[in-house]
Structure formats: structure tokens, C-alpha cells
Design a protein around this motif. Sequence first.
Motif, PDB file in Angstrom:
ATOM      1  N   THR A 404      98.172 -58.821  34.893  1.00 36.84           N
ATOM      2  CA  THR A 404      97.407 -59.741  35.731  1.00 36.84           C
ATOM      3  C   THR A 404      97.646 -59.443  37.201  1.00 36.84           C
ATOM      4  O   THR A 404      96.711 -59.387  38.002  1.00 36.84           O
ATOM      5  CB  THR A 404      97.802 -61.185  35.411  1.00 36.84           C
ATOM      6  OG1 THR A 404      97.550 -61.437  34.041  1.00 36.84           O
ATOM      7  CG2 THR A 404      97.008 -62.165  36.251  1.00 36.84           C
ATOM      8  N   TYR A 405      98.909 -59.245  37.575  1.00 38.98           N
ATOM      9  CA  TYR A 405      99.227 -59.026  38.984  1.00 38.98           C
ATOM     10  C   TYR A 405      98.685 -57.681  39.461  1.00 38.98           C
ATOM     11  O   TYR A 405      98.201 -57.561  40.589  1.00 38.98           O
ATOM     12  CB  TYR A 405     100.738 -59.101  39.201  1.00 38.98           C
ATOM     13  CG  TYR A 405     101.122 -59.044  40.660  1.00 38.98           C
ATOM     14  CD1 TYR A 405     100.732 -60.058  41.536  1.00 38.98           C
ATOM     15  CD2 TYR A 405     101.847 -57.980  41.172  1.00 38.98           C
ATOM     16  CE1 TYR A 405     101.062 -60.019  42.876  1.00 38.98           C
ATOM     17  CE2 TYR A 405     102.188 -57.918  42.513  1.00 38.98           C
ATOM     18  CZ  TYR A 405     101.795 -58.940  43.366  1.00 38.98           C
ATOM     19  OH  TYR A 405     102.121 -58.897  44.696  1.00 38.98           O
ATOM     20  N   THR A 406      98.752 -56.659  38.608  1.00 37.57           N
ATOM     21  CA  THR A 406      98.215 -55.358  38.985  1.00 37.57           C
ATOM     22  C   THR A 406      96.712 -55.456  39.229  1.00 37.57           C
ATOM     23  O   THR A 406      96.179 -54.907  40.196  1.00 37.57           O
ATOM     24  CB  THR A 406      98.496 -54.320  37.884  1.00 37.57           C
ATOM     25  OG1 THR A 406      99.894 -54.254  37.635  1.00 37.57           O
ATOM     26  CG2 THR A 406      97.988 -52.953  38.288  1.00 37.57           C
ATOM     27  N   SER A 407      96.021 -56.184  38.344  1.00 40.81           N
ATOM     28  CA  SER A 407      94.586 -56.393  38.513  1.00 40.81           C
ATOM     29  C   SER A 407      94.317 -57.153  39.809  1.00 40.81           C
ATOM     30  O   SER A 407      93.396 -56.814  40.566  1.00 40.81           O
ATOM     31  CB  SER A 407      94.027 -57.164  37.325  1.00 40.81           C
ATOM     32  OG  SER A 407      92.689 -57.507  37.536  1.00 40.81           O
ATOM     33  N   HIS A 408      95.143 -58.162  40.063  1.00 42.53           N
ATOM     34  CA  HIS A 408      95.001 -58.958  41.282  1.00 42.53           C
ATOM     35  C   HIS A 408      95.172 -58.072  42.518  1.00 42.53           C
ATOM     36  O   HIS A 408      94.385 -58.150  43.467  1.00 42.53           O
ATOM     37  CB  HIS A 408      96.041 -60.083  41.265  1.00 42.53           C
ATOM     38  CG  HIS A 408      96.158 -60.833  42.549  1.00 42.53           C
ATOM     39  ND1 HIS A 408      95.229 -61.758  42.963  1.00 42.53           N
ATOM     40  CD2 HIS A 408      97.106 -60.793  43.523  1.00 42.53           C
ATOM     41  CE1 HIS A 408      95.593 -62.257  44.131  1.00 42.53           C
ATOM     42  NE2 HIS A 408      96.735 -61.689  44.488  1.00 42.53           N
ATOM     43  N   LEU A 409      96.194 -57.213  42.513  1.00 44.85           N
ATOM     44  CA  LEU A 409      96.422 -56.332  43.659  1.00 44.85           C
ATOM     45  C   LEU A 409      95.275 -55.334  43.827  1.00 44.85           C
ATOM     46  O   LEU A 409      94.911 -54.983  44.950  1.00 44.85           O
ATOM     47  CB  LEU A 409      97.746 -55.582  43.492  1.00 44.85           C
ATOM     48  CG  LEU A 409      99.025 -56.391  43.761  1.00 44.85           C
ATOM     49  CD1 LEU A 409     100.239 -55.494  43.635  1.00 44.85           C
ATOM     50  CD2 LEU A 409      98.980 -57.050  45.130  1.00 44.85           C
ATOM     51  N   GLY A 410      94.710 -54.884  42.706  1.00 48.35           N
ATOM     52  CA  GLY A 410      93.546 -54.003  42.793  1.00 48.35           C
ATOM     53  C   GLY A 410      92.389 -54.695  43.493  1.00 48.35           C
ATOM     54  O   GLY A 410      91.691 -54.089  44.324  1.00 48.35           O
ATOM     55  N   ASN A 411      92.189 -55.960  43.168  1.00 44.01           N
ATOM     56  CA  ASN A 411      91.142 -56.737  43.852  1.00 44.01           C
ATOM     57  C   ASN A 411      91.458 -56.885  45.330  1.00 44.01           C
ATOM     58  O   ASN A 411      90.573 -56.770  46.190  1.00 44.01           O
ATOM     59  CB  ASN A 411      91.002 -58.108  43.206  1.00 44.01           C
ATOM     60  CG  ASN A 411      90.407 -58.038  41.815  1.00 44.01           C
ATOM     61  OD1 ASN A 411      89.743 -57.071  41.448  1.00 44.01           O
ATOM     62  ND2 ASN A 411      90.658 -59.067  41.009  1.00 44.01           N
ATOM     63  N   MET A 412      92.738 -57.150  45.654  1.00 48.59           N
ATOM     64  CA  MET A 412      93.116 -57.339  47.052  1.00 48.59           C
ATOM     65  C   MET A 412      92.908 -56.047  47.848  1.00 48.59           C
ATOM     66  O   MET A 412      92.526 -56.083  49.024  1.00 48.59           O
ATOM     67  CB  MET A 412      94.574 -57.778  47.150  1.00 48.59           C
ATOM     68  CG  MET A 412      94.855 -59.168  46.581  1.00 48.59           C
ATOM     69  SD  MET A 412      93.777 -60.461  47.266  1.00 48.59           S
ATOM     70  CE  MET A 412      92.583 -60.653  45.936  1.00 48.59           C
ATOM     71  N   LYS A 413      93.186 -54.917  47.222  1.00 53.36           N
ATOM     72  CA  LYS A 413      92.946 -53.630  47.883  1.00 53.36           C
ATOM     73  C   LYS A 413      91.467 -53.484  48.232  1.00 53.36           C
ATOM     74  O   LYS A 413      91.114 -53.086  49.349  1.00 53.36           O
ATOM     75  CB  LYS A 413      93.388 -52.489  46.966  1.00 53.36           C
ATOM     76  CG  LYS A 413      93.157 -51.085  47.519  1.00 53.36           C
ATOM     77  CD  LYS A 413      93.677 -50.046  46.541  1.00 53.36           C
ATOM     78  CE  LYS A 413      93.507 -48.625  47.094  1.00 53.36           C
ATOM     79  NZ  LYS A 413      92.081 -48.241  47.202  1.00 53.36           N
ATOM     80  N   PHE A 414      90.608 -53.833  47.269  1.00 54.43           N
ATOM     81  CA  PHE A 414      89.168 -53.759  47.527  1.00 54.43           C
ATOM     82  C   PHE A 414      88.783 -54.730  48.645  1.00 54.43           C
ATOM     83  O   PHE A 414      88.011 -54.379  49.546  1.00 54.43           O
ATOM     84  CB  PHE A 414      88.394 -54.096  46.249  1.00 54.43           C
ATOM     85  CG  PHE A 414      86.904 -54.077  46.421  1.00 54.43           C
ATOM     86  CD1 PHE A 414      86.184 -52.905  46.254  1.00 54.43           C
ATOM     87  CD2 PHE A 414      86.215 -55.236  46.773  1.00 54.43           C
ATOM     88  CE1 PHE A 414      84.807 -52.883  46.428  1.00 54.43           C
ATOM     89  CE2 PHE A 414      84.842 -55.225  46.947  1.00 54.43           C
ATOM     90  CZ  PHE A 414      84.138 -54.038  46.771  1.00 54.43           C
ATOM     91  N   PHE A 415      89.321 -55.949  48.602  1.00 55.02           N
ATOM     92  CA  PHE A 415      88.982 -56.968  49.601  1.00 55.02           C
ATOM     93  C   PHE A 415      89.337 -56.484  51.007  1.00 55.02           C
ATOM     94  O   PHE A 415      88.518 -56.542  51.926  1.00 55.02           O
ATOM     95  CB  PHE A 415      89.726 -58.271  49.320  1.00 55.02           C
ATOM     96  CG  PHE A 415      89.219 -59.049  48.131  1.00 55.02           C
ATOM     97  CD1 PHE A 415      88.350 -58.489  47.213  1.00 55.02           C
ATOM     98  CD2 PHE A 415      89.629 -60.356  47.926  1.00 55.02           C
ATOM     99  CE1 PHE A 415      87.894 -59.204  46.118  1.00 55.02           C
ATOM    100  CE2 PHE A 415      89.183 -61.096  46.832  1.00 55.02           C
ATOM    101  CZ  PHE A 415      88.320 -60.508  45.927  1.00 55.02           C
TER     102      PHE A 415
END
Length: 635
Positions: A404-415
Motif C-alpha cells: 500500500t505504501y509503495t503504491s502511495h509513494l508511486g502516486n506521490m511521485k506522479f503528483f
Amino acid sequence: MIYPDNFEQKTGIEEIRQYITEKCLCPLGEEWVASMAFSTDYLTINRWLTQTDELLQIVGNKEDFPSDFFIDARTPLQKVAGDVTRWFYENEIADLMNSLQTVNEIVDFLRKAVTNAGKPRYPALAAMAAKIQVFPSLVERAGSILDKSGQVKDNASRRLADIRKGKAEAAKAVTRHMQKAIRDAQTAGHISRDIQSTMRDGRIVIPVSASNKRKIKGVVHDDSGSGKTVYIEPEAVAEANRRLRELETDERREVIKILTVFTDQVRPHIPKLLQSYSFLGEIDFTRAKALFASRINGVKPVFEDRQQVEWSHAIHPLLNIALRQQNKQALPLDISLNAKDRLLIVSGANAGGKSLCLKTVALLQYMLQCGLLIPVSKESQAGIFEHIFMDIGDGQSIENSLSTYTSHLGNMKFFVENCTAQTLILIDEFGSGTEPQIGGAIAETLLDRFNRKHSFGVITTHFQNLKHFAYETDGIINGAMLYDAERMQPLYRLSIGNPGSSFAIEVARRIGLPEDIIVDSSAKIGDDFINMDNFLQSIARDKLYWEARRKEVKQQVDNPVTVSEVNPAQTNKPAEDKPPVINAVIETGDTVCLEGQTAPGLVLEMKGKKVTVVFGSLKSTVALDRLNLVSKKDQ
């Protein structure tokens, strides 16, 4: 740009589409619903909203807006356009006539809907209609060809009238000759008195015993399975039937000729006719949007070409539909994002409505930019965003073995790589999913980057450092989902300006967790954290108390009768464990509290009438006259 790809599924737009589709009258409108898309063009969105708002007015006024015969007649038009040898069938002409008449009536309705000053009452819809060519002559011609049952009329041409007259006479001749043949056969004793004519292979025949078949002049067309009975068409009847069939063939030819002539009259207008059906579909779609808006109390807010979310009484439409089935009502939210406070950090107790607040913003902003009216107050101010980025829910992927956190960080990178000053960022449980200190630090750094890019957003969190960062940083503001600690229940109301408490200790104590566990846990957290949380709780209690007092005063004004004293336990009146010292001189190092509140804070600095105070780990600058002295620094 919309992120992620399943944004519509996560927010419920697919369900919104289904509700609108159910209101459509024909496939023309349903296609428009299916193609409904997020737009970033202000003029386009404003036109969509205005058109829907005008049709909502028509619906609300119960005006006699045409709604019959919304029929999709494009397929036969396209077939005729692609094949010069093809003609319209009778049912196709009926559909064409009725639907074109509806287009004519809609255009006429909007043309005649004017104010006393002669201006259009529904200018956006009138502008749509003004571009559409109507075809009253084709409708009239179709009406002259078809009768009410949709069949070609006898008088569609003089030749057809003569043919059908001859057919009627020939049919009578068939009946007359058959009746005579039966009477003659019965008189001669070739058939019994109770024998009647019957149909065989489309011909009228007489059933005759096989032994008498040569005694009746005519053609044998069939026999019974046993061979005991044969079916004879008498000669006179056969001749009359031959004449009838000739006339039927002539009739078919003449009908095809009439249909072909009409088709040839229509063929040059097909491009314009297809535009009429596009208009009919758009009207159907707009009407369906208006009916859905009526269901959810949707309105067109003040819509401006800038980035803003200044909504009052915003309601999540899907939640409200579900609650109405239980005779309940969703509670409205007041949400504000503007040039001064672009990023809203929402905190508060678990299950207190933080995620609902975020989803409400996501859904309503997306709906708005799809041209849908939204359930907010009419005075609300709405804006436009180029991008909407959302990170909500469990992003685990079994296929990719992502946490979950890895996916979250992937989203934050895109953001952080793609956000701009025209981006709306929506993040749920910011920084969660990993070790709290590093998670909080990364979240604070990301928040700083979003702020530097002047992005807008709603971000939910429990992290104290983000609340503190919001207090200290221009462009970011705290918000709290209010919680009634006395009744142990969330209020689902957003209060902007102060952060919220998680009420974790209060909840633990109320559900009966042993006090020694609570005490030891509080000691592990430290006084700073506890003092800050107490401060946040006191803000929440005070807000509820003063709201109750305002309601009481209003009740006294509206109903001037004696009102009993408000019970502090019922109104969340601030506790008075340690009364403040009034009218004392405040100095650096003193312990103070805000007027009307009880959480203690330490005075760090004084500049004239402005005082910097730290409540736990929360530093704030307040006016001196809002502070009361709790104790002196040397006490």
C-alpha cells in the motif's frame, strides 16, 4: 489530466452515468451520456451548465416541453444515403415523421419562449435550436403518405386509389364465386350442407371427398393425410383470385414507387437531418441531466474561470440518495479553497467523515467539469482545474507485488512531478502506511512541494507535524471534522481554521480501556502531545458550545418565551478545571489560555499586541486581548 485511470470508478461517476441514462428517452441521449467527459475549457463547461440549468427551470416550471417521439432514425437515413437503390419502409417513414415533428416542436417551443422585452427566456437552449434546420414540409409529406396505423394511405396516389378499389372489388368477386360454387356443390350433393370454404397454401378452397373430386370443376391444391379429402379451388374462384393477385402485385409496385419518390425527396437533406438527430440526442441528454439535478437538488453555482472551491452546503449526491431510502439525510459540508488558502489539511477522529469530505470534493468538481449541476448552495463559487489527482483507498497490487505504501509513494511521485497551479490534489490518510516519523516527514516535504507549486487540494491526515506545518505556512490551512466527545459520535461537519483531534484517548476511555493503560500511554506520548490534543479538543468543544448558545439566542428572538439554562453536559461547554486569572499582565514565559478555552500554552514572544504562543507543539500568533493568564513563569 485525471489521475488515476480508475478515477470514475473510485468516485462513483459510473453510478452517476447510470442514473442519468435511466432518465434518457432514447438511444440518442444514452450515447451522449456514454460520451460525457471531463473538460478543461471554461466556455464549454459554462455552456453545458447553463443549458442544463435552463432545462431544469423548464422542468421546475412544469412547462409543456415536447417529450414524445424521441426516436433514433439515423440508421435508415444512413442506409439510404449509402445506397441510391434503397427506399424507406413504412415504419421508418413513421419514425422519421414523428421524430422530426418533435424536433420542430422543440425548436418552436424555444423560439416562442421569450420575456416581456422580447429576449429569449432560455438563451443557451435557444442558441442550440437556432443552429438546427427544421423540415415541416417533409413531415407534412410523410403525413400525406401514411395513415394513423403507419400504412400507406389509399389516396397517396391516384393510381394506388384505383388499384385498391379494384382489389376490393376482386376480393368481393372471390367471395361471391366461392359462395356460388359451394351452393351448387351442395345442391348437386357433392358436399354436405355443413361444409364451408377453408384456406390452403394461401388459397380459398372447398374440402371435397376424394370420390367426388372430378365432379367439381377446379384445381386440386392439397389433400388430407389419409387421402380421403381433397381441397379444390373452383374455376371461377381461381380466375377471380388470379385477378386479385395481379392487383396485389400492382399495389406493391405502386407503394414502392410512392416510398421511393419520398425517399428521393429526403435524400438531399440527410446531412442536415443527421444534425437534427444530434440536436435531439443532446436535448435528451440535457433533459436527463436536468431531471437528475432535480433529484439531487443540483444547481449551477457561480462559475468562474479560475481555480477555487468556495462551496457551502455541499452534499455527496450518491450518499444522499442511499440515505433517503432509509428516510435519512446527508449532512452538508462548507468547503473553501482559494488563492490565499489553497491546501486544506483535514484532521479529526476516525470514521468522522474525513474521507467523505475528500470524496465529495472529488465527485462534485468532476461532475461540474462534465457539465453536471451539483448539490451546493446557489451562492457557492466554483472554479476550474486543468488536472485532478487523487490518492485514496488501498492501492495494493497482487500482480505487481506492491505494498500500500509503495503504491502511495508511486502516486506521490506522479503528483509532485506533474502538479501545477491549476491542479486539484486529493489525498486520503497522507503519510500513513509506514513508520510514523519518516512517513510524517516525507508527507510534510511533499506538502511543501505541492505548496511551492501553488497547487490546490484537500488532504486528510492524523499526523501532528502536518497540522503544525499548516499553521506556520502560507497557502495551507487546517480543517477539522467535528466530533461530539460527550456523546461519542462524529458530527460529519467540517470546521476550517483549526486542526482536529483524533480523540483517541477520549474514545479509549469511553469504551472502557483500563485507566492505567491510558495513563501509561499518555506518559509515553509526552506532555507536549497531550497538551496539544487537549487544546484541539477544547476548540471542538467550544465551537459546539457556542453554536448551541447561538441557537438558543435565536430561539429566544424568534420565540420570546422563557428558555431553560443550557446544560453544559449537553452543549459541550468548556470545562473549568483551572479558572484563568483575569486582567493580569502577561509576559514572556507565562502560561496562558485562549479566551473561552482551557488548554494551556506557553508565551514565547510578544510584539506589541501580538503574542506568539505554543500549545503543545502547535505554535500560533494571537492577539493579546484574546489571552487570559493561567500562571506566571515564576509560579
